[in-house]
Design a protein around this motif. Structure first.
Motif, PDB file in Angstrom:
ATOM      1  N   ILE A  26     -13.747   6.149   0.577  1.00 56.94           N
ATOM      2  CA  ILE A  26     -14.681   7.250   0.358  1.00 56.94           C
ATOM      3  C   ILE A  26     -13.870   8.524   0.135  1.00 56.94           C
ATOM      4  N   SER A  27     -14.287   9.289  -0.845  1.00 58.48           N
ATOM      5  CA  SER A  27     -13.569  10.511  -1.172  1.00 58.48           C
ATOM      6  C   SER A  27     -13.490  11.431   0.047  1.00 58.48           C
ATOM      7  N   GLY A  28     -12.287  11.907   0.314  1.00 60.57           N
ATOM      8  CA  GLY A  28     -12.102  12.823   1.435  1.00 60.57           C
ATOM      9  C   GLY A  28     -11.715  12.155   2.735  1.00 60.57           C
ATOM     10  N   HIS A  29     -11.803  10.839   2.781  1.00 61.19           N
ATOM     11  CA  HIS A  29     -11.396  10.123   3.988  1.00 61.19           C
ATOM     12  C   HIS A  29      -9.874  10.007   4.000  1.00 61.19           C
ATOM     13  N   THR A  30      -9.300  10.427   5.109  1.00 65.50           N
ATOM     14  CA  THR A  30      -7.837  10.432   5.181  1.00 65.50           C
ATOM     15  C   THR A  30      -7.270   9.153   5.766  1.00 65.50           C
ATOM     16  N   ALA A  31      -8.078   8.419   6.493  1.00 71.16           N
ATOM     17  CA  ALA A  31      -7.594   7.193   7.134  1.00 71.16           C
ATOM     18  C   ALA A  31      -8.101   5.979   6.374  1.00 71.16           C
ATOM     19  N   LEU A  32      -7.220   4.990   6.201  1.00 67.07           N
ATOM     20  CA  LEU A  32      -7.577   3.770   5.481  1.00 67.07           C
ATOM     21  C   LEU A  32      -6.981   2.590   6.216  1.00 67.07           C
ATOM     22  N   TYR A  33      -7.790   1.557   6.386  1.00 66.20           N
ATOM     23  CA  TYR A  33      -7.393   0.374   7.141  1.00 66.20           C
ATOM     24  C   TYR A  33      -7.572  -0.872   6.282  1.00 66.20           C
ATOM     25  N   TRP A  34      -6.709  -1.840   6.482  1.00 59.73           N
ATOM     26  CA  TRP A  34      -6.885  -3.179   5.916  1.00 59.73           C
ATOM     27  C   TRP A  34      -7.000  -4.181   7.068  1.00 59.73           C
ATOM     28  N   TYR A  35      -7.954  -5.100   6.896  1.00 62.26           N
ATOM     29  CA  TYR A  35      -8.156  -6.171   7.863  1.00 62.26           C
ATOM     30  C   TYR A  35      -8.259  -7.493   7.108  1.00 62.26           C
ATOM     31  N   PHE A  45      -6.338  -6.961  12.297  1.00 59.38           N
ATOM     32  CA  PHE A  45      -5.780  -5.727  11.757  1.00 59.38           C
ATOM     33  C   PHE A  45      -4.511  -6.025  10.984  1.00 59.38           C
ATOM     34  N   LEU A  46      -4.359  -5.423   9.815  1.00 55.29           N
ATOM     35  CA  LEU A  46      -3.164  -5.614   8.996  1.00 55.29           C
ATOM     36  C   LEU A  46      -2.315  -4.351   8.922  1.00 55.29           C
ATOM     37  N   ILE A  47      -2.912  -3.267   8.421  1.00 51.92           N
ATOM     38  CA  ILE A  47      -2.140  -2.054   8.177  1.00 51.92           C
ATOM     39  C   ILE A  47      -3.079  -0.862   8.174  1.00 51.92           C
ATOM     40  N   TYR A  48      -2.512   0.306   8.504  1.00 52.22           N
ATOM     41  CA  TYR A  48      -3.302   1.518   8.631  1.00 52.22           C
ATOM     42  C   TYR A  48      -2.542   2.676   8.009  1.00 52.22           C
ATOM     43  N   PHE A  49      -3.232   3.458   7.186  1.00 55.46           N
ATOM     44  CA  PHE A  49      -2.679   4.660   6.570  1.00 55.46           C
ATOM     45  C   PHE A  49      -3.414   5.882   7.118  1.00 55.46           C
ATOM     46  N   GLN A  50      -2.686   6.913   7.396  1.00 59.94           N
ATOM     47  CA  GLN A  50      -3.293   8.177   7.798  1.00 59.94           C
ATOM     48  C   GLN A  50      -2.589   9.300   7.050  1.00 59.94           C
ATOM     49  N   GLY A  51      -3.299   9.905   6.124  1.00 56.82           N
ATOM     50  CA  GLY A  51      -2.754  11.023   5.363  1.00 56.82           C
ATOM     51  C   GLY A  51      -1.426  10.671   4.739  1.00 56.82           C
ATOM     52  N   ASN A  52      -0.473  11.554   4.920  1.00 56.74           N
ATOM     53  CA  ASN A  52       0.858  11.352   4.348  1.00 56.74           C
ATOM     54  C   ASN A  52       1.837  10.738   5.333  1.00 56.74           C
ATOM     55  N   GLU A  68       0.335  -0.250  -0.239  1.00 59.29           N
ATOM     56  CA  GLU A  68       0.653   1.134  -0.535  1.00 59.29           C
ATOM     57  C   GLU A  68      -0.637   1.905  -0.765  1.00 59.29           C
ATOM     58  N   ARG A  69      -0.495   3.182  -0.622  1.00 62.38           N
ATOM     59  CA  ARG A  69      -1.641   4.058  -0.841  1.00 62.38           C
ATOM     60  C   ARG A  69      -1.149   5.218  -1.688  1.00 62.38           C
ATOM     61  N   THR A  70      -1.624   5.288  -2.898  1.00 61.94           N
ATOM     62  CA  THR A  70      -1.149   6.289  -3.841  1.00 61.94           C
ATOM     63  C   THR A  70      -2.000   7.545  -3.777  1.00 61.94           C
ATOM     64  N   GLY A  72      -2.809   9.421  -1.528  1.00 54.41           N
ATOM     65  CA  GLY A  72      -3.703   9.536  -0.381  1.00 54.41           C
ATOM     66  C   GLY A  72      -5.094   9.018  -0.631  1.00 54.41           C
ATOM     67  N   SER A  73      -5.256   8.210  -1.693  1.00 51.27           N
ATOM     68  CA  SER A  73      -6.592   7.709  -1.991  1.00 51.27           C
ATOM     69  C   SER A  73      -6.578   6.191  -2.113  1.00 51.27           C
ATOM     70  N   VAL A  74      -6.498   5.686  -3.335  1.00 52.12           N
ATOM     71  CA  VAL A  74      -6.573   4.250  -3.592  1.00 52.12           C
ATOM     72  C   VAL A  74      -5.436   3.514  -2.902  1.00 52.12           C
ATOM     73  N   SER A  75      -5.760   2.347  -2.386  1.00 54.99           N
ATOM     74  CA  SER A  75      -4.752   1.510  -1.740  1.00 54.99           C
ATOM     75  C   SER A  75      -4.732   0.132  -2.387  1.00 54.99           C
ATOM     76  N   THR A  76      -3.542  -0.438  -2.438  1.00 50.22           N
ATOM     77  CA  THR A  76      -3.374  -1.796  -2.955  1.00 50.22           C
ATOM     78  C   THR A  76      -2.675  -2.638  -1.911  1.00 50.22           C
ATOM     79  N   LEU A  77      -3.253  -3.766  -1.613  1.00 49.24           N
ATOM     80  CA  LEU A  77      -2.631  -4.749  -0.720  1.00 49.24           C
ATOM     81  C   LEU A  77      -2.078  -5.865  -1.597  1.00 49.24           C
ATOM     82  N   THR A  78      -0.791  -6.122  -1.464  1.00 51.67           N
ATOM     83  CA  THR A  78      -0.137  -7.150  -2.270  1.00 51.67           C
ATOM     84  C   THR A  78       0.310  -8.298  -1.383  1.00 51.67           C
ATOM     85  N   ILE A  79      -0.012  -9.489  -1.811  1.00 52.29           N
ATOM     86  CA  ILE A  79       0.455 -10.688  -1.120  1.00 52.29           C
ATOM     87  C   ILE A  79       1.318 -11.464  -2.111  1.00 52.29           C
TER      88      ILE A  79
END
Lengths: 115, 110
Positions: A26-35, A45-52, A68-70, A72-79
């Motif tokens: 969601i636009s403006g959300h600084t925290a991003l989680y992958w599960y 729980f896999l990984i967590y991003f918070q801002g920079n 990775e999270r480019t 501070g928005s979109v994130s890509t999980l690579t396996i």
């Protein structure tokens, strides 16, 4: 945005291939989680991003997993070199800020099947 | 047992009945959250209860928290078929990592 989106919704791949899963928070959300959620199980729980800040990778099950999270928005999980045990639903969530008082908003998930 | 473990694992009730699910955890917490998941997809936040609260209501949902027993319960009153879902409790562990329990699968039969 209207909510957290993930793509693709379904992914079928052959063992040994690499896959990339995408999450648009969601636009403006600084925290991003992958599960990861295996059939009928809870969330892992896999990984967590918070801002920079450097991401918390403590949940990644092996070095075949990366995210990775480019910008501070979109994130890509690579396996890489997928294995059959990687088959699961991969869920992404974002929150307005980090911390336990913040509600997580979940995407619909990507169902990964490794043949 | 794991942090944030719900019981029962599965629950079947008739429409109109109340459903109670429990969550137990191991470490001290500042708050506990309950989520619902339909059809194995994304989770939806239901309610957050802080450690200094004992009970909280939201519509047909009632959540209690007993920090001395390290447990919480989620009560759904006057259940409906649409309440059929999996319900998870979540706590924070080691900083910012949310830990979700294995969930309770609720089936509400018409």
């Amino acid at each position: 945005g209207a909510g957290v989106s993930q793509s693709p919704s379904n992914k079928v791949t052959e063992k040994g291939k690499d896959v990339e899963l995408r999450c648009d928070p969601i636009s403006g959300h600084t925290a991003l989680y992958w599960y990861r959620q295996s059939l009928g199980q809870g969330l892992e729980f896999l990984i967590y991003f918070q801002g920079n800040s450097a991401p918390d990778k403590s949940g990644l099950p092996s070095d075949r997993f990366s995210a990775e999270r480019t910008g501070g928005s979109v994130s890509t999980l690579t396996i890489q070199r997928t294995q059959q045990e990687d088959s699961a639903v991969y869920l992404c969530a974002s929150s307005l800020a980090s911390g336990e008082y913040n509600e997580q908003f979940f995407g619909p998930g990507t169902r990964l099947t490794v043949l | 047992s794991q942090q944030g473990e719900e019981d029962p694992q599965a629950l079947s009730i008739q429409e109109g009945e109340n459903a109670t699910m429990n969550c137990s955890y191991k470490t001290s917490i500042n708050n506990l959250q309950w989520y619902r998941q339909n059809s194995g997809r994304g989770l939806v936040h239901l309610i957050l209860i802080r450690s200094n609260e004992r009970e909280k209501h939201s519509g047909r949902l009632r959540v209690t928290l007993d920090t001395s027993k390290k447990s919480s319960s989620l009560l759904i009153t006057a259940s409906r078929a649409a309440d059929t879902a999996s319900y998870f409790c979540a706590t924070i562990l080691y900083g910012q990592n949310f830990v979700f329990g294995p969930g309770t699968r609720l089936s509400v039969l018409p």
